[in-house]
Design a protein around this motif. Structure first.
Motif: not given
Length: 213
Positions: A50-58, A80-90, A180-184
């Protein structure tokens, strides 16, 4: 009968040569056989280490405007993916997390990226082809709909130069709006889909990750 000295000498050297040949045969017969490393090379269809996966920083969060693309660096995979909605116009913001991969103690390399011919609209699941993983994502606006284009890459192990295989895991839990979602551990993203509606209250996303072999 006296044997000439020249004949005695010839017989002596023949005897010495015969003994030397016997000794050489005995020595070589006791040496260990040379290892044939080619027999230990796995086949593509056989799961390997099995491969070893080493995450870096966001990565830095960016305003995800239509046409904007977020991609991992060469020889990295998306974990990993981290979407965010904000502000007046979302407005939509996003950041990603990438990772390096090793198998059998050697770096794994990525191939040239491929993507869907057309952006994937809301409610449609996109999954990379077999034995490919996600390496990037871009956002496209189609009228009032959100559509994403996904980038996938195949992987090659550094020891045998064989294609790395993926074993896809189950669907993730449902994620709404900003998240914020990150794989196991030791897995990479291979699929993502959303059923975004009008407004963040109807925003739902799921993911699939895969281990690499």
């Amino acid at each position: 009968m006296n044997i000439p000295a020249s004949i005695q000498t010839l017989r002596t050297w023949r005897y010495i040569g015969f003994v030397a040949c016997l000794l050489a045969a005995t020595v070589f017969s006791t040496l260990p056989a040379h290892a044939d490393n080619s027999s230990s090379k796995p086949t593509q269809a056989t799961p390997r280490t099995p491969a070893t996966i080493t995450p870096g920083d966001w990565g830095n969060e960016v305003e995800f405007n239509p046409g904007y693309t977020l991609k991992c660096l060469s020889n990295q995979v998306l974990v990993g993916v981290a979407p965010r909605y904000g502000g007046i116009n979302e407005k939509k913001y996003m950041k990603i997390r990438c990772a390096s991969v090793q198998q059998n103690g050697q770096p794994v390399t990525t191939s040239a990226e491929s993507s869907a011919d057309t952006p994937v609209r809301q409610g449609i699941k996109y999954q990379c082809p077999a034995n490919k993983v996600l390496t990037g994502i871009s956002w496209h606006a189609e009228n009032s709909y959100v559509a994403n284009r996904y980038f996938c890459s195949a992987l090659t192990d550094g020891l045998w130069q064989l294609p790395v295989e993926t074993i896809v895991g189950p669907d993730s839990a449902d994620h709404t709006s900003s998240h914020s979602y990150e794989c196991p551990a030791n897995s990479a993203l291979v699929a993502r889909w959303d059923s975004s509606g009008s407004g963040t209250s109807n925003y739902h996303v799921k993911y699939n990750c895969a281990t690499l072999w």
